[in-house]
Write a protein that holds these residues in place. Structure first.
Motif, PDB file in Angstrom:
ATOM      1  N   ILE A  93       0.811  -1.226  -0.104  1.00  0.00           N
ATOM      2  CA  ILE A  93      -0.104   0.009  -0.158  1.00  0.00           C
ATOM      3  C   ILE A  93       0.735   1.270  -0.141  1.00  0.00           C
ATOM      4  O   ILE A  93       0.731   2.290  -0.635  1.00  0.00           O
ATOM      5  CB  ILE A  93      -0.915   0.159   1.318  1.00  0.00           C
ATOM      6  N   THR A  94       1.877   1.199   0.845  1.00  0.00           N
ATOM      7  CA  THR A  94       2.896   2.308   0.859  1.00  0.00           C
ATOM      8  C   THR A  94       3.441   2.693  -0.550  1.00  0.00           C
ATOM      9  O   THR A  94       3.576   3.695  -0.919  1.00  0.00           O
ATOM     10  CB  THR A  94       4.077   2.198   2.001  1.00  0.00           C
TER      11      THR A  94
ATOM     12  N   THR B  97      -8.019   6.406   3.157  1.00  0.00           N
ATOM     13  CA  THR B  97      -8.506   5.501   4.380  1.00  0.00           C
ATOM     14  C   THR B  97      -9.935   6.079   4.656  1.00  0.00           C
ATOM     15  O   THR B  97     -10.967   5.457   5.083  1.00  0.00           O
ATOM     16  CB  THR B  97      -7.578   5.790   5.599  1.00  0.00           C
TER      17      THR B  97
ATOM     18  N   ILE C  70       1.312   3.919   8.117  1.00  0.00           N
ATOM     19  CA  ILE C  70       1.627   4.268   6.632  1.00  0.00           C
ATOM     20  C   ILE C  70       2.279   5.513   6.660  1.00  0.00           C
ATOM     21  O   ILE C  70       3.469   5.904   6.104  1.00  0.00           O
ATOM     22  CB  ILE C  70       0.558   3.816   5.702  1.00  0.00           C
TER      23      ILE C  70
ATOM     24  N   VAL D  71      -3.022   9.013   1.173  1.00  0.00           N
ATOM     25  CA  VAL D  71      -3.281   7.818   2.085  1.00  0.00           C
ATOM     26  C   VAL D  71      -4.350   8.330   3.228  1.00  0.00           C
ATOM     27  O   VAL D  71      -5.216   7.144   3.365  1.00  0.00           O
ATOM     28  CB  VAL D  71      -1.982   7.452   2.939  1.00  0.00           C
TER      29      VAL D  71
ATOM     30  N   SER E 289       0.791   3.732  -3.106  1.00  0.00           N
ATOM     31  CA  SER E 289       0.199   4.890  -2.736  1.00  0.00           C
ATOM     32  C   SER E 289       1.292   6.111  -3.426  1.00  0.00           C
ATOM     33  O   SER E 289       1.030   7.171  -3.740  1.00  0.00           O
ATOM     34  CB  SER E 289       0.158   5.347  -1.424  1.00  0.00           C
TER      35      SER E 289
ATOM     36  N   THR F  45       1.674  11.976  -0.862  1.00  0.00           N
ATOM     37  CA  THR F  45       1.472  10.543  -0.466  1.00  0.00           C
ATOM     38  C   THR F  45       0.811  10.472   0.828  1.00  0.00           C
ATOM     39  O   THR F  45      -0.259   9.748   1.019  1.00  0.00           O
ATOM     40  CB  THR F  45       2.601   9.568  -0.435  1.00  0.00           C
TER      41      THR F  45
ATOM     42  N   CYS G  55      -3.445   3.615   8.854  1.00  0.00           N
ATOM     43  CA  CYS G  55      -3.227   4.747   8.101  1.00  0.00           C
ATOM     44  C   CYS G  55      -2.051   5.577   8.802  1.00  0.00           C
ATOM     45  O   CYS G  55      -1.066   5.886   8.219  1.00  0.00           O
ATOM     46  CB  CYS G  55      -4.341   5.798   7.996  1.00  0.00           C
TER      47      CYS G  55
ATOM     48  N   SER H 103      -6.964  -1.646   1.132  1.00  0.00           N
ATOM     49  CA  SER H 103      -6.623  -0.593   2.583  1.00  0.00           C
ATOM     50  C   SER H 103      -7.456  -1.230   3.453  1.00  0.00           C
ATOM     51  O   SER H 103      -7.321  -0.889   4.715  1.00  0.00           O
ATOM     52  CB  SER H 103      -6.811   0.708   2.232  1.00  0.00           C
TER      53      SER H 103
END
Length: 505
Positions: free
Chosen positions: A103-104, A150, A378, A146, A107, A142, A375, A339
């Motif tokens: 995800i990181t 979320t 991250i 993020v 993103s 980013t 969230c 997510s």
């Protein structure tokens, strides 16, 4: 028609099962990445990884899935019943960490596709905001993304599903355009290949960073990641007609098709892409390489049609925009989905006592509290990496490497427990591919060793080839820290259960 006949007609046969394997695993961006790292030399490694990982691992998870099909905990349920609760929790926690890193990474990389969608090429390495450099600017964007991601995921997914579907269709077109485009360039150039192919090219990478033995072996990790997703077939063994015969056949056909498609795709890229001329620049990385290669395809088609230089570049930019839009839509939908789905399985599949406070609470079918903690983690991770002072290209590459290590670690846990699973006669096994314990032990060793060696090579590569011990230590630190967190959480859980007089196994 009888009810049994109707049910039989609904069951999967060999070809639909093979197609399920292909759609679950095959991803076009893996082809440009492989060509960037190894050129044509990626082909034999993709084939080797299919033999030593893809096929045997698919059979393993199929046996797991059939034996524990009534369990809702997925990986946790499998390993808890085979090895124990602590092993199972560490395994699923590391599996979740792989998705956390993904995800990181994604993103961050989605801005590359956004840039290309608007401008026809990746300009992220030159972005600046309020005097910040490119890495810091991307990190800030980013973080905002993020948070918005979320917020969206906790509010509902109806509209995003439509975007995901559109993106999936667009990505299918990327494959068609790439293969047809390669054929067109091949014909227009009278059979001349931009990247010459011979026996030497199949064993020697044009990439200066992939010349040593350690570097080459580390590429197996990328090949394994290209085959990630095959575990989804574990859930359809009971839906396959004559499963003991058709399931292995369908998986073998699907795996062979995937390996051939990757091999042909890498060759197709070489038809219109010179590694030195197109991919040798410092701003080329494993995130933007797909766009760069497809942009180059448009340019080469223009040259082959004797268009002007300006017209050829314009054609390349428009093709780049199409690819950027397709990937942007696809990854946007995937990010919203992932997510919540990995953390939902982690929270719902494990005992609620493992989670402090109200993290295990499910609202509207989602672990919303846990998602907001995710969230925050991250965002802290992005801050830590982006403030490290590296260039945007190196920043992206490090995240990709970390994703490979974190994502493939659970495969070691799952495959490593398989021989014990086969030896446990108390577990009912309605579907069997490995007929005896000896064969299951051999393939347990082969699959586990393949993933383990690949990960070790990835970790030590920076230290041995560049003297970059910091990167090697950083790749170790990520999974290690989360393993410690998992152990601490499980220790807390044990204390809670002791207090209740119910110590977990």
């Amino acid at each position: 028609m009888s009810e049994k006949a109707k049910e039989a007609n609904k069951k999967l046969t060999v070809i639909p099962l093979a197609l399920m394997c292909v759609t679950s695993v095959f991803m076009f961006p893996n082809i440009p990445r492989a060509f960037l790292l190894m050129g044509y030399a990626a082909i034999p490694w993709y084939i080797l990884a299919a033999i030593t990982f893809l096929v045997p691992f698919a059979f393993m998870v199929a046996e797991y899935g059939a034996a524990f099909k009534k369990e809702k905990g997925g990986i946790y349920s499998w390993l808890e019943k085979v090895v124990g609760a602590k092993y199972a929790f560490i395994s699923i926690f590391m599996w979740y960490v792989g998705w956390l890193v993904w995800i990181t990474l994604t993103s961050n990389s989605i801005w590359v596709h956004f840039s290309t969608m608007l401008l026809g090429k990746d300009t992220t390495s030159n972005w600046s905001f309020l005097g910040l450099n490119a890495t810091h600017t991307l990190g800030l964007l980013t973080i905002v993304f993020v948070f918005a991601l979320t917020f969206t995921a906790t509010k509902g997914l109806d509209k995003i599903i439509k975007i995901t579907s559109l993106g999936g269709i667009s990505v299918a077109f990327i494959n068609i355009v790439a293969y047809i485009g390669a054929i067109i360039v091949f014909i227009l150039n009278h059979g001349h290949l931009a990247q010459a192919i011979n026996a030497q090219a199949l064993v020697h990478s044009p990439n200066p960073g992939y010349q040593s033995v350690v570097s080459i072996i580390s590429f197996i990790s990328f090949a394994i990641l290209a085959y990630a997703g095959i575990e989804v077939v574990a859930g359809v063994t009971d839906q396959t007609e004559n499963a003991e015969k058709n399931f292995p056949k369908g998986v073998l056909i699907g795996a062979a098709f995937i390996a051939v498609c990757y091999a042909l795709g890498i060759f197709a890229v070489g038809i219109f892409t010179s590694w030195t001329g197109v991919l040798g620049g410092k701003d080329v990385n494993m995130v933007n390489v797909t766009i760069i290669i497809m942009n180059n395809l448009g340019v080469e088609i223009g040259k082959g049609l004797s268009l002007s230089t300006a017209a050829s570049i314009s054609l390349g930019n428009w093709l780049g925009r199409f690819v950027g839009l397709s990937l942007f839509l696809t990854y946007l939908g995937a990010l919203v989905s992932y997510s919540y789905s990995p953390i939902k399985q982690l929270v719902e599949g494990t005992p609620k006592e493992l989670w402090p406070g109200n993290l295990s609470q499910i609202k509207d079918g989602l672990p919303k509290n846990a998602m907001w903690i995710q969230c925050i983690i991250i965002i802290l991770f992005i801050l830590f990496v982006s403030l490290g002072g590296q260039g945007a290209s190196a920043f992206f590459d490090k995240l990709v490497l970390m994703t490979n290590v974190a994502t493939t670690l659970p495969y070691i846990f799952i495959a490593g427990a398989f021989a014990k699973f086969k030896k446990n006669e108390e577990i009912e096994k309605p579907f069997v591919v490995y007929k005896n314990y000896k064969s299951s032990l051999i393939w347990t060793i082969i699959v586990t060793a393949t993933v383990l060696i690949a990960n070790v090579a990835v970790i030590i590569k920076p230290a041995l080839t560049k003297g970059d011990f910091a990167s090697s230590l950083w790749m170790i630190a990520g999974p290690a820290i989360f393993a410690v967190v998992a152990l601490l959480m499980y220790g807390r859980y044990e204390n809670i259960m002791k207090g209740k007089g119910n110590l977990p196994i």
